[in-house]
Design an enzyme around this catalytic site. Structure first.
Site, PDB file in Angstrom:
ATOM      1  N   SER A 124       0.828  -1.207   0.000  1.00  0.00           N
ATOM      2  CA  SER A 124       0.000   0.000   0.000  1.00  0.00           C
ATOM      3  C   SER A 124       0.859   1.253   0.000  1.00  0.00           C
ATOM      4  O   SER A 124       0.331   2.341  -0.206  1.00  0.00           O
ATOM      5  CB  SER A 124      -0.960  -0.005   1.194  1.00  0.00           C
ATOM      6  OG  SER A 124      -0.314  -0.443   2.345  1.00  0.00           O
ATOM      7  N   HIS A 145      -3.282  -3.485  -5.929  1.00  0.00           N
ATOM      8  CA  HIS A 145      -3.577  -3.021  -4.567  1.00  0.00           C
ATOM      9  C   HIS A 145      -5.060  -3.202  -4.249  1.00  0.00           C
ATOM     10  O   HIS A 145      -5.895  -2.428  -4.700  1.00  0.00           O
ATOM     11  CB  HIS A 145      -3.154  -1.547  -4.436  1.00  0.00           C
ATOM     12  CG  HIS A 145      -3.310  -0.997  -3.049  1.00  0.00           C
ATOM     13  ND1 HIS A 145      -3.704   0.284  -2.789  1.00  0.00           N
ATOM     14  CD2 HIS A 145      -3.116  -1.580  -1.839  1.00  0.00           C
ATOM     15  CE1 HIS A 145      -3.760   0.474  -1.490  1.00  0.00           C
ATOM     16  NE2 HIS A 145      -3.412  -0.642  -0.885  1.00  0.00           N
ATOM     17  N   GLU A 157      -6.437  -1.016  -7.227  1.00  0.00           N
ATOM     18  CA  GLU A 157      -5.557  -0.098  -7.957  1.00  0.00           C
ATOM     19  C   GLU A 157      -4.487  -0.942  -8.668  1.00  0.00           C
ATOM     20  O   GLU A 157      -3.774  -1.712  -8.024  1.00  0.00           O
ATOM     21  CB  GLU A 157      -4.877   0.883  -6.993  1.00  0.00           C
ATOM     22  CG  GLU A 157      -5.843   1.880  -6.347  1.00  0.00           C
ATOM     23  CD  GLU A 157      -5.181   2.799  -5.330  1.00  0.00           C
ATOM     24  OE1 GLU A 157      -5.673   3.921  -5.142  1.00  0.00           O
ATOM     25  OE2 GLU A 157      -4.189   2.400  -4.701  1.00  0.00           O
ATOM     26  N   ASN A 195      -4.840   6.482  -1.040  1.00  0.00           N
ATOM     27  CA  ASN A 195      -4.144   6.902   0.177  1.00  0.00           C
ATOM     28  C   ASN A 195      -3.547   8.299   0.054  1.00  0.00           C
ATOM     29  O   ASN A 195      -3.206   8.918   1.049  1.00  0.00           O
ATOM     30  CB  ASN A 195      -3.059   5.895   0.568  1.00  0.00           C
ATOM     31  CG  ASN A 195      -3.669   4.717   1.307  1.00  0.00           C
ATOM     32  OD1 ASN A 195      -4.755   4.833   1.887  1.00  0.00           O
ATOM     33  ND2 ASN A 195      -3.004   3.584   1.281  1.00  0.00           N
TER      34      ASN A 195
END
Ligand code: NAI
Length: 507
Positions: A124, A145, A157, A195
């Site tokens: 991540s 991801h 992702e 994120n």
């Protein structure tokens, strides 16, 4: 367009923890034979029985037939050592988040698997480019991801490093889609899409809290009941855990060479230092003792409905306010637009925040009785609105403004006069970050909006939201935040500026 891997292909998953087990479940459910490896004795076997139990539960709920559940479980195999993975066409790594350990694993794999095997990492936060740098053929490595819990979260992702071959990303994209996921492409940059773009959801809330805008329960309620977010930022941070959330914030900030846009908050540091990590140990912003009462949001006491109400223009806020008043048989008149005026209630003048404080706006417009209202996802259905009141505003005018909004059916929370209130500054900064990600070629407009809706359940993609409120309005709010704080953090993305000058929506 590349094809998905055939379900005949063997998929290997390394790391049988929370993520690896979830990913193995997804791949087995999609028809692949899956080999699951963990370096902790017994971990892969425990995960395999846990997944089989999940399949049985799905069968009990009627989501799979008993035969399908049994067949999916039978496709899951425990691998005892790395060499058991030699026949895999795709390896997905979900081990400890450490660059050197991941590099070593991929180097060992490279020597073992066939030349066509795709190598994927569920990292991540580690650069795909950096992991790939250790490989002889980094072209076949990409990020895949998943979000936690992998079987339930739709978003994946697909992250390309500098050396990743385009067909590798395309095959992973098609494969994730064939597994029932919604993939988005992203370039390997710190935080990838979700994120990174989510940082302002926490950062702006922490800023408003630090400045005494209101307490956590009130700010959370505004984000839920006006912003339409599933969880407020403070309850969400308590759920994620402050150790984890602070670590992600710091890692993104460091990775962007301390760009003030991502500056962590001292308040996060304090919570971590105190050991108040959130739900997991009973105390974070909120207290989770069995006896602890859940704090209620601060809500204004009932005020009489003002005798004289005028609603101006046909902005979404004005149309919704008029409709809500009509539905409740409250007497008001309507007039054509007058600048940014939303309504008058007795002596009060109400406007939607443009990123200035109410006090500044009152002074600059020579309108002492200024009351500002926050952004709502949908003014027609919002149940709560935050307001701020100019220091110059008379008490009767404040009461009239509150009475008007209450008559329209809103619970009203008065915040300290912070610029941009709560939802407006948060959404403007989310849109700003999303625009920067697009501007820097990390992903496209559709990908960032999809990622934020599916990865963190936002009620609307940040750029679709910018379109809905008007990109120019986002630019105005950011400009006012920038000149109030004098910080580079609030600089307007060049892509937002471009869209304002081109008078274009994001598409
Ligand atoms: P976890 O700690 O639950 O599981 C990791 C597993 O990998 C453990 O069972 C451990 O024994 C095993 N392991 C460690 N080193 C190994 C090695 N060299 N070879 C084989 N097995 C090894 O961790 P989690 O949460 O599943 O995370 C795994 C990866 O997924 C990390 O890179 C993390 O950053 C990423 N990730 C985590 C998310 C989350 O919410 N937990 C979300 C998305 C990505």
């Amino acid at each position: 367009m590349s094809a998905a891997l055939s379900s005949q292909c063997v998929v290997a998953v390394i790391g049988a923890g929370a993520m690896g087990a979830g990913i193995a479940q997804v791949a087995a459910a999609a028809g692949h034979r899956v080999r699951l490896l963990d370096n902790q004795a017994g971990a892969a076997a425990r995960a395999v029985s846990g997944i089989a139990a999940q399949f049985d539960k799905l069968a009990a709920k009627g989501k799979l037939s008993a035969e399908q559940a049994q067949a999916a479980s039978a496709r899951l195999l425990v691998a005892e050592q790395l060499s058991d993975l030699a026949d895999a066409t795709l390896v997905i790594e979900a081990i400890v988040e450490n660059l050197q350990v991941k590099q070593k694993l991929f180097c060992d794999l490279e020597a073992l698997v066939g030349t066509d095997c795709i190598l994927a990492t569920n990292t991540s936060s580690i650069s795909i480019t950096a992991i790939g740098a250790a490989l002889k053929r980094p072209q076949r490595l990409a990020g895949l991801h998943f979000f936690n819990p992998a079987p339930l979260m739709a978003l994946v992702e697909v992250v390309s490093g500098l050396a990743t071959d385009a067909p590798v990303g395309a095959t992973l994209f098609a494969t994730a889609a064939a597994w029932g996921k919604t993939p988005v492409h992203a370039k390997s940059t710190p935080g990838f899409i979700v994120n990174r773009v989510a940082r302002p959801y926490y950062a702006e809330a922490l800023r408003v809290l630090t400045e005494g805008g209101a307490d956590c329960a009130t700010l959370d309620a505004c984000c839920r009941e006006a912003g339409g977010f599933r969880m407020g930022p403070f309850e969400l941070m308590d759920m994620i855990g402050h150790d984890v959330n602070f670590a992600v914030t710091r890692s993104v900030w460091n990775a962007y060479f301390c760009d003030p846009r991502f500056l962590p908050s001292l308040m996060q540091q304090e919570l971590v230092d105190a050991g108040f990590l959130g739900r997991k140990n009973g105390r974070g912003f909120y207290c989770y003792d069995a006896q602890a009462e859940k704090p209620l949001p601060a809500t204004e006491a009932a005020q009489p409905t003002p005798g004289e109400i005028v609603v101006y223009g046909s902005s979404p806020a004005a149309r919704a306010l008029a409709a809500r008043l009509s539905a409740r048989a409250v007497a008001f008149t309507q007039q054509s637009a007058q600048g940014e005026l939303l309504a008058r209630a007795g002596a009060a003048t109400l406007c939607v925040t443009d990123g200035r404080s109410a006090t500044r706006r009152a002074a600059e417009s020579a309108t002492p009785n200024t009351v500002l209202i926050d952004l709502a996802l949908d003014y027609a259905t919002a149940t709560r609105l935050a307001i701020s009141v100019a220091a110059q505003c008379a008490l009767e005018a404040t009461h009239a403004a509150v009475g008007l909004l209450q008559a329209a059916g809103f619970a009203v929370s008065t915040l300290r006069d912070v610029p941009g209130l709560m939802v407006m500054r948060t959404v403007a900064m989310l849109a700003n970050e999303a625009a920067d990600a697009v501007n820097q070629g990390v992903c496209d407009v559709a990908a960032v909006d999809t990622a934020m809706r599916l990865g963190v359940n936002y009620p609307q993609g940040p750029l679709a939201w910018a379109n809905a409120m008007g990109v120019a309005q986002v630019g105005t709010v950011l400009g006012h935040l920038a000149d109030t704080y004098g910080e580079d953090r609030y600089r307007t993305s060049p892509l937002i500026q471009h869209h304002i000058y081109a008078a274009k929506a994001f598409a």
